[in-house]
Design an enzyme around this catalytic site. Structure first.
Site, PDB file in Angstrom:
ATOM      1  N   LYS A 110     -10.492 -50.001   1.757  1.00 54.66           N
ATOM      2  CA  LYS A 110     -10.925 -51.145   0.953  1.00 54.66           C
ATOM      3  C   LYS A 110     -11.917 -50.660  -0.086  1.00 54.66           C
ATOM      4  CE  LYS A 110     -10.251 -55.640   0.786  1.00 54.66           C
ATOM      5  NZ  LYS A 110      -9.113 -56.458   1.222  1.00 54.66           N
TER       6      LYS A 110
HETATM    7  P1  NAD Z   1      -9.932 -65.192  -5.617  1.00 55.43           P
HETATM    8  O1  NAD Z   1     -11.055 -64.567  -6.324  1.00 55.43           O
HETATM    9  O2  NAD Z   1      -8.626 -65.372  -6.301  1.00 55.43           O
HETATM   10  O3  NAD Z   1     -10.351 -66.639  -5.073  1.00 55.43           O
HETATM   11  C1  NAD Z   1     -11.510 -66.909  -4.353  1.00 55.43           C
HETATM   12  C2  NAD Z   1     -11.813 -68.383  -4.557  1.00 55.43           C
HETATM   13  O4  NAD Z   1     -12.913 -68.752  -3.720  1.00 55.43           O
HETATM   14  C3  NAD Z   1     -12.206 -68.705  -6.003  1.00 55.43           C
HETATM   15  O5  NAD Z   1     -11.539 -69.877  -6.423  1.00 55.43           O
HETATM   16  C4  NAD Z   1     -13.716 -68.922  -5.913  1.00 55.43           C
HETATM   17  O6  NAD Z   1     -14.214 -69.808  -6.909  1.00 55.43           O
HETATM   18  C5  NAD Z   1     -13.840 -69.492  -4.512  1.00 55.43           C
HETATM   19  N1  NAD Z   1     -15.186 -69.339  -3.947  1.00 55.43           N
HETATM   20  C6  NAD Z   1     -16.050 -68.331  -4.130  1.00 55.43           C
HETATM   21  N2  NAD Z   1     -17.194 -68.571  -3.466  1.00 55.43           N
HETATM   22  C7  NAD Z   1     -17.019 -69.748  -2.850  1.00 55.43           C
HETATM   23  C8  NAD Z   1     -17.847 -70.537  -2.003  1.00 55.43           C
HETATM   24  N3  NAD Z   1     -19.065 -70.147  -1.677  1.00 55.43           N
HETATM   25  N4  NAD Z   1     -17.351 -71.697  -1.524  1.00 55.43           N
HETATM   26  C9  NAD Z   1     -16.111 -72.101  -1.852  1.00 55.43           C
HETATM   27  N5  NAD Z   1     -15.290 -71.408  -2.661  1.00 55.43           N
HETATM   28  C10 NAD Z   1     -15.750 -70.244  -3.141  1.00 55.43           C
HETATM   29  O7  NAD Z   1      -9.756 -64.363  -4.257  1.00 55.43           O
HETATM   30  P2  NAD Z   1      -8.486 -64.265  -3.321  1.00 55.43           P
HETATM   31  O8  NAD Z   1      -7.702 -63.086  -3.727  1.00 55.43           O
HETATM   32  O9  NAD Z   1      -7.848 -65.598  -3.191  1.00 55.43           O
HETATM   33  O10 NAD Z   1      -9.186 -63.881  -1.936  1.00 55.43           O
HETATM   34  C11 NAD Z   1      -9.752 -64.841  -1.059  1.00 55.43           C
HETATM   35  C12 NAD Z   1      -9.865 -64.262   0.346  1.00 55.43           C
HETATM   36  O11 NAD Z   1      -8.568 -63.842   0.779  1.00 55.43           O
HETATM   37  C13 NAD Z   1     -10.759 -63.035   0.474  1.00 55.43           C
HETATM   38  O12 NAD Z   1     -11.364 -63.045   1.742  1.00 55.43           O
HETATM   39  C14 NAD Z   1      -9.771 -61.881   0.408  1.00 55.43           C
HETATM   40  O13 NAD Z   1     -10.268 -60.708   1.026  1.00 55.43           O
HETATM   41  C15 NAD Z   1      -8.620 -62.481   1.170  1.00 55.43           C
HETATM   42  N6  NAD Z   1      -7.325 -61.834   0.894  1.00 55.43           N
HETATM   43  C16 NAD Z   1      -6.797 -61.785  -0.367  1.00 55.43           C
HETATM   44  C17 NAD Z   1      -5.553 -61.192  -0.571  1.00 55.43           C
HETATM   45  C18 NAD Z   1      -4.869 -61.174  -1.918  1.00 55.43           C
HETATM   46  O14 NAD Z   1      -3.686 -60.784  -1.958  1.00 55.43           O
HETATM   47  N7  NAD Z   1      -5.488 -61.593  -2.991  1.00 55.43           N
HETATM   48  C19 NAD Z   1      -4.867 -60.597   0.507  1.00 55.43           C
HETATM   49  C20 NAD Z   1      -5.434 -60.668   1.781  1.00 55.43           C
HETATM   50  C21 NAD Z   1      -6.659 -61.289   1.952  1.00 55.43           C
END
Ligand code: NAD
Length: 479
Positions: A110
């Site tokens: 990561k």
């Molecule tokens: P992203 O940046 O696209 O979205 C995150 C969202 O959360 C944003 O809309 C942001 O405004 C919101 N956010 C941030 N702080 C916040 C808070 N305090 N309260 C409420 N909302 C809040 O990120 P993502 O890619 O969707 O990732 C989200 C989670 O999923 C992370 O934990 C990431 O590790 C996990 N994840 C992502 C992927 C991927 O393919 N993108 C894969 C596996 C796991």
């Protein structure tokens, strides 16, 4: 963090280790192997400068490699101000267990950069990303055979395209250069269905959970996903796609959406696409018409609902609020949204948790398909699609000829014909591969969950399955 119960909240990495320890205590591993699997192999910290807005700005980034039992190692790169070594190592460990669980042939890694991407314009972000990528590439921390990043919070297709291009510039004769990162746009070597893959995986995971009434019964719920009330935290890549698919295809009612600036709620249901459009235009949820709003977003986590989908940050369900969570079913779309302390409280209460290492594995699964596509240099389905269509046409034409010859009025419905005659393109194959992966991994987990008296929850079951696979792979190597 100290809780009202006087116990101390573990850090994210400690949380992952505590959960690992709980599972490994039920296993019979050779002496020393447990520690070898648990520890993070290495973490590289880089500080680099970029001249922007008339001065040099120094940025700090990380790339952790948790386990190299299989290579390349795989894991996203996150852009957020809170990024730190503890977090990156926890996320790298989860990647090891996640890849093992869904049989994506990778070790866990990561990365992260301490930056708020909203502070910089596109051109500046490109300069910062290219410089960060340069630092990682020259140490083989981005390389098709060694370490393959992907998007995570704060990054997406755009950043992956910059990184892939940076790698190609530094490795001009590497024919497999495009396989150095996944999550790229389609025109830069990406794969259909990757953007929505993690959200799609969350949907497939819930569908699989709801397929067996005995599993649904453990939550006190009944029936199908249709009509279930869902609260989602974080309408970013993962949360938006999961909520959209659950609403549009499975009949779920999205009763709460929590974002950075507060939360929206509506007993009748929020339109996910409308809320997303509002966020893109206004930068947050406040001011959205036709719904209740509270600035205290975290309070909506505690709202009455059937399924809670934390899809933003780690540690949001912790010892200070776990006892007040009412949802009987939580699916961890984000990584580490429930701390180890909260996990104990929720387990005691009977809340069922579909754990992160399984729930959000759709992203790495489709990343695996993208990596294979890049190495094979051909789009999935390109060779078979029309051949498949012509074989199906043979059958349909023959059936129609027979009906005609017998003077029958029998005919195939146009919609059946249309669907049957269509050969599978890349998107259909990606969805099929993802669905298959999510079903098989769930069944492995549930066999342990229901099959062993000493396993009371899906998380422990998930760790048992994945640690077993990592251990087998270390043992096969002769370690
Ligand atoms: P992203 O940046 O696209 O979205 C995150 C969202 O959360 C944003 O809309 C942001 O405004 C919101 N956010 C941030 N702080 C916040 C808070 N305090 N309260 C409420 N909302 C809040 O990120 P993502 O890619 O969707 O990732 C989200 C989670 O999923 C992370 O934990 C990431 O590790 C996990 N994840 C992502 C992927 C991927 O393919 N993108 C894969 C596996 C796991």
């Amino acid at each position: 963090m100290a809780s009202s119960m006087g116990q101390t909240e573990p850090s994210f990495r400690e949380s992952v280790d505590l959960m690992f320890n709980r599972a490994v205590a039920l296993m019979d591993l050779p002496p020393g192997l447990e520690e070898k699997i648990r520890v993070c192999n290495s973490t590289y910290t880089v500080r680099f400068g970029v001249r922007l807005r008339g001065k040099i700005h120094t940025f700090t980034g990380y790339r952790s490699v948790h386990s190299e039992h299989m290579e390349p190692v795989k894991g996203g790169i996150r852009y957020a101000t809170e990024v730190n070594q503890d977090e990156v190592e926890a996320l790298a460990a989860l990647m090891t267990y996640k890849c093992a669980l869904v049989e994506a042939p990778f070790g866990g890694s990561k990365g992260g950069l301490c930056i708020d991407p909203r502070d910089w314009d596109q051109h500046e972000l490109e300069q910062i990303t290219r410089r960060f990528a340069y630092e990682l590439i020259k140490r083989d921390l981005i390389a098709p055979a060694q370490n393959v990043p992907a998007p995570d919070m704060g990054t997406g297709e755009r950043e992956m395209a910059w990184m892939a291009d940076q790698f190609a510039r530094m490795n001009t004769t590497d024919i497999n250069a495009r396989a150095c990162v996944t999550g790229k746009p389609l025109n830069a070597g990406g794969i259909s269905g990757r953007v929505e893959a993690t959200g799609r995986g969350v949907q497939y995971a819930l569908r699989e959970f709801f397929r067996d009434p005995r599993d649904v019964e453990t939550t006190g719920l009944s029936g199908t996903l249709d009509g279930k009330r869902v609260v989602v935290q974080g309408l970013g890549n993962v949360g938006y796609h999961a909520a959209k698919f659950l609403q549009e295809e499975d009949g779920c009612i999205i009763t709460g959406i929590i974002e950075r600036d507060g939360a929206l709620f509506s007993a009748e249901g929020l339109n996910v696409q409308d809320v997303r459009d509002w966020i893109v235009k206004h930068g947050g949820v406040s001011g959205y018409p036709d719904a209740g709003y509270t600035a205290d977003g975290a309070a909506v986590l505690e709202q009455e609902c059937d399924i809670l989908v934390p899809a933003a940050l780690e540690g949001v369900i912790n010892m200070s609020n776990a006892a007040r969570i009412k949802a009987p079913l939580i699916i961890e779309a984000a990584n580490g949204p429930v701390t180890a302390g909260a996990d104990d409280i929720l387990r005691e209460k009977g809340t069922v948790i579909i754990p992160d290492m399984y729930a959000n594995a759709g992203g790495v699964t489709v990343s695996y398909f993208e990596w294979v596509k890049n190495l094979s240099h051909i789009r999935f389905g390109r060779m078979q699609r029309r051949q498949e269509e012509s074989r199906h046409a043979l059958i349909v034409n023959e059936l129609e000829r027979l009906a005609d010859a017998m003077g029958s009025t029998w005919s195939l419905t146009p919609s059946f014909k249309d669907r049957y005659l269509r050969g599978a393109g890349e998107l259909e194959l990606v969805r099929s591969g993802l669905d298959d992966t999510m079903r098989i991994a769930y069944q492995e987990m549930r066999n342990v969950w229901h099959g062993r008296d000493d396993v009371a929850d899906l998380r422990t079951a998930a760790y048992l399955v994945s640690i077993g696979k990592v251990a087998a792979s270390y043992q096969a190597k002769g370690l």
